[in-house]
Design an enzyme around this catalytic site. Sequence first.
Site, PDB file in Angstrom:
ATOM      1  N   GLU A 463       0.808  -1.223   0.000  1.00 21.38           N
ATOM      2  CA  GLU A 463       0.000   0.000   0.000  1.00 21.38           C
ATOM      3  C   GLU A 463       0.839   1.272   0.000  1.00 21.38           C
ATOM      4  OE1 GLU A 463      -0.664  -2.735   1.699  1.00 21.38           O
ATOM      5  OE2 GLU A 463      -2.596  -3.315   0.856  1.00 21.38           O
ATOM      6  N   ILE A 490      -5.319   0.187   4.673  1.00 19.16           N
ATOM      7  CA  ILE A 490      -4.742   1.477   4.277  1.00 19.16           C
ATOM      8  C   ILE A 490      -3.531   1.810   5.159  1.00 19.16           C
ATOM      9  CG2 ILE A 490      -6.090   3.013   5.793  1.00 19.16           C
ATOM     10  CD1 ILE A 490      -6.426   4.858   3.291  1.00 19.16           C
ATOM     11  N   PRO A 492      -0.517   0.679   6.029  1.00 20.01           N
ATOM     12  CA  PRO A 492       0.870   0.852   5.566  1.00 20.01           C
ATOM     13  C   PRO A 492       1.081   2.099   4.711  1.00 20.01           C
ATOM     14  CG  PRO A 492       0.098  -1.398   5.165  1.00 20.01           C
ATOM     15  CD  PRO A 492      -1.094  -0.590   5.571  1.00 20.01           C
ATOM     16  N   HIS A 533     -12.522  -6.428   7.448  1.00 22.49           N
ATOM     17  CA  HIS A 533     -13.219  -5.998   6.238  1.00 22.49           C
ATOM     18  C   HIS A 533     -14.414  -5.128   6.601  1.00 22.49           C
ATOM     19  CE1 HIS A 533     -10.939  -9.539   4.971  1.00 22.49           C
ATOM     20  NE2 HIS A 533     -10.872  -8.950   3.800  1.00 22.49           N
TER      21      HIS A 533
END
Length: 733
Positions: A463, A490, A492, A533
Site C-alpha cells: 500500500e 490502508i 501501511p 473488512h
Amino acid sequence: MDVAVSSARVSETTASAGSLSPQTMIEIYRLMYLSRRIDDREILLKRQQKIFFQISGAGHEALQVGAGLALRAGYDWFFPYYRDRALCLAVGVTPDDMMLQAVGAATDPASGGRQMPTHWSSRPLHIVSTSSSTTTQLLHAVGCAEAGRYFAHHPEAAAKADGDYRAFHDVTFKADEVVFTSLGEGSTSQGEFWEALNTASNQKLPVIFCVEDNGYAISVPVEVNTPGGNISRLVANFPNFFFAEVDGTDPEACLRAFQAAAEHCRARKGPAFVHGHVVRPYSHSLSDDDKLYRANAEREADSMRDPLVRWQMRLLRENILTAEQINELEQSIDRETSEAADRALEAPLPEISSISQHVYSEDLDPTSSAFASEQPGQPGAAPGKSASSKGAAPRTMADLINACLHDEMRRDPRIVVYGEDVADASRAAALAEVKGKGGVFKLTHGLQSEFGSERVFNSPLAEANIVGRAVGYAVRGMKPVVEIQFFDYIWPAVHQIHNELALMRWRSNGAWAAPAVIRVPIGGYLTGGSIYHSQSGESIFTHIPGLRVVFPSNALDANGLLRTAIRCDDPVLFLEHKRLYRETYGRAPYPGPDFAIPFGKARIVRPGKHITLVTYGAIVPRAMQAAELAHRQHGIDVEILDLRTLSPYDWEAIATSVRKTSRVIMAHEDMLSWGYGAEIAARIADDLFDDLDAPVKRIGSMDTFVAYQPILEDAILPQPDTILKAIVDLKAY
Ligand SMILES: Cc1ncc(C[n+]2csc(CCOP(=O)(O)OP(=O)(O)O)c2C)c(N)n1
Ligand SMILES: [Mg+2]
C-alpha cells in the site's frame, strides 16, 4: 569495512572514463569545501542560537559531488535526503538558499521557513521537496520516473487544459531524463526501500538509488540494520539494475560510478544502485555525540578517510593547485559562506498571517461554483461496462463510479489508475478470452481494456508503494487515481498520506503539490465482514491538513463527487462504502460526463422541523428508516443532512438546520469515542449554544472492532433502532 569498487561493471559502461581535467578536480574541491564550510557556519550559528537545528553532510561530500557532476540540473530529477548539501550545491542550490532555510526566513526558497535546514526543494532545479521521514522519497522517485516515461510515450498528455488541475501544472519531460534518489544505509531497513526497488526493477525505470553508507543510523551500527552488514550483497539479485559499490570518500570513483549509472538509466536499461562507503565525522546531528557509542579507534580510523583531506592531498600531489592557491580558494569560500549567513540573518521573517497559505490549492477551489453542475445532464448510456444498458435506468453506486472513471480517463490523458487487482488482466494476452477482473469490487472493470496497460495496471501488494508512487506521479503533473483495496489495509500507506501526499504543498510553500485521488472501499454492515473488512476510521484522515475527505452515500453523489475529486487540485481520499455499492437505495440514472458536485455542500435528504440529524455514508439510509418510524410512530419530524464531504464540511448547512430545530444528533458508523462526530458536536456546542434546547447527541458504533458473528456485528454497529431511540429521547429532553 569492506570497500570495493566493482570496477569491472563500472568500466564496462563508462563512456566518460579517462583522467579528470584540472578544472573538474578543482571544482570538486570547491564544492566539497563549500559544503563543509556551510555546515561549519551553521554549527556556529546553532551554538549562537541564531538557527534552531543543524544536521551536516560532512564526510558524504565526495559521493554527492560525484552524483551532482554526473547528472544534469533542471533536466534530471532529484529526491535527495537531509545529508545532501554537496549534491545540492553541485546542481545549483546556493549558499544563500541554504542559509535562508537555516534561519527560517520568509524568503527561504525551499519552504518559506516551514522546514528544517537541508530539507531541499527547488522547482527550477527539479529538486522535489522531501520530508524528514527516512526513505519515503524513494517511492516518489519511482513515480516520478514512471510519469516521465509516460509523457515521453504520450507527449499529447502534457498539453495544458482549462477547467481542471491541468491549468496549473506545467509539464516538462525529456526522453532520456534520469531520477536520482538517496538515503542512508540504516534507512534501507524500511519496507519502502524494498517496495521502491521492486517497482524500479520490474519496470526498468531510470532511477539511480544512492546509498550513503556511513556505517551508522544515529547510534545503530550497520550490522544491526543490514544482515551481513552490506546492503549491496542483499540487493544484488534484483533484475535490470546497474550496481556499483564505491569508496564514497573518493570523488573520482564516485563520479565514474554515477556516470556509468546515468548511462545505464538514460539508455533505458533499468535502474541503478550506487552504494558509497562514507564517513560521519560530525556525529549524526548537533543533538548527537558519537563519543557515547563509538570506540575511539573507530572514530580515528574514520577521520583518516575524510574526503576533503584526501582530495586536497591529491590536488597537491598532482600539482593541480599549490598550497597557496588552495589557501586562496578556501579563503574566498569562507568569505562567501559568512556573507551568505550575514545576509540570511537580515532576511525578512515569515508573516504569521501566511501560516495557512498553501494548505490547499489557492488556484482551484473544489467548493466553488466551477464544480456545481448539480443538474444531471441528458441521460444517456453510461460508458464502460454499462454501455449497453438503457441510459435512464437507475444505476448502482458501483456502476456510476465506474462510469465516472471511464468518462474522466477519456477526457484527461494524464489519469492513470492502479492498485491491487484493479487491472482486467495483467497478462494482457488473456484479455482476448477472459472478461477481466477490474478490482475486487469490479469498480475499475473495463478500464484496462479501453485505455491500455500503460494507464491501468496492477501494483505490487504494497500500500505504501501505491500512495508513494502517486506522489511522484502527481508532482510531475499527472493525475493518479489509485485504489487501496480495503480501508482495513490502508495503514501501511498512512505514513505516505500523512507525511507526504497531504503535506507536499504546504511544506514547499506552494512550489509542489500532489493532487492524487485515493479511492478506498470502507465500512461494515456486511454480515461476516469481521474485523478486517469492516473498518471505519475517517476521522484519522480528516485530522490531516491538506487532505480532502469525501464520503458519498448514493450513486449520483459518488459520480459527481468523484469527478470533482479528479478534476480538482488537492489530494483527495475518496471513501466508498462497500455496503452501498450495489444497494437498491440511492441508485440513479447516469448523469452524463460532466456532472460534478462541489465539495463542502451537504444535502438535505429529508426536511424536518423537530430534530436535525447530521450524518453521511451508510448511516444515511439507516437514518432515513429511523426518521420514517419516528414520524409514523411518534409524530417527530427529523431533518437529515448528508454531509457528503467530511473535509471540508458544510458548517452553514448544519448551523441553518440547528437554528431551525434546536435539537441535533450527530450519527456515524465509526466508533463513538474520538470519532468524526466529536468535532462536529463540539463546534455546535461552541457556536450554537444559544440555539440549542437540548444537549448535542452523538451516535456511533461501540468502541470495539467489528466482530464476525452477525449478532455481534449487529450489536456493535448503529442500527435504525439505535437511531430511533436517540431521536425519541432527544425530543423528550
Ligand atoms: C521514518 C523515520 N523514522 C525515524 C526517523 C528518525 N531518524 C532520523 S535520521 C535516523 C537515522 C538514519 O540513518 P541512516 O539511514 O543511516 O542515514 P544517516 O543519517 O546515517 O545518513 C533516524 C532513525 C526518521 N527521520 N524517519
Ligand atoms: Mg547512516
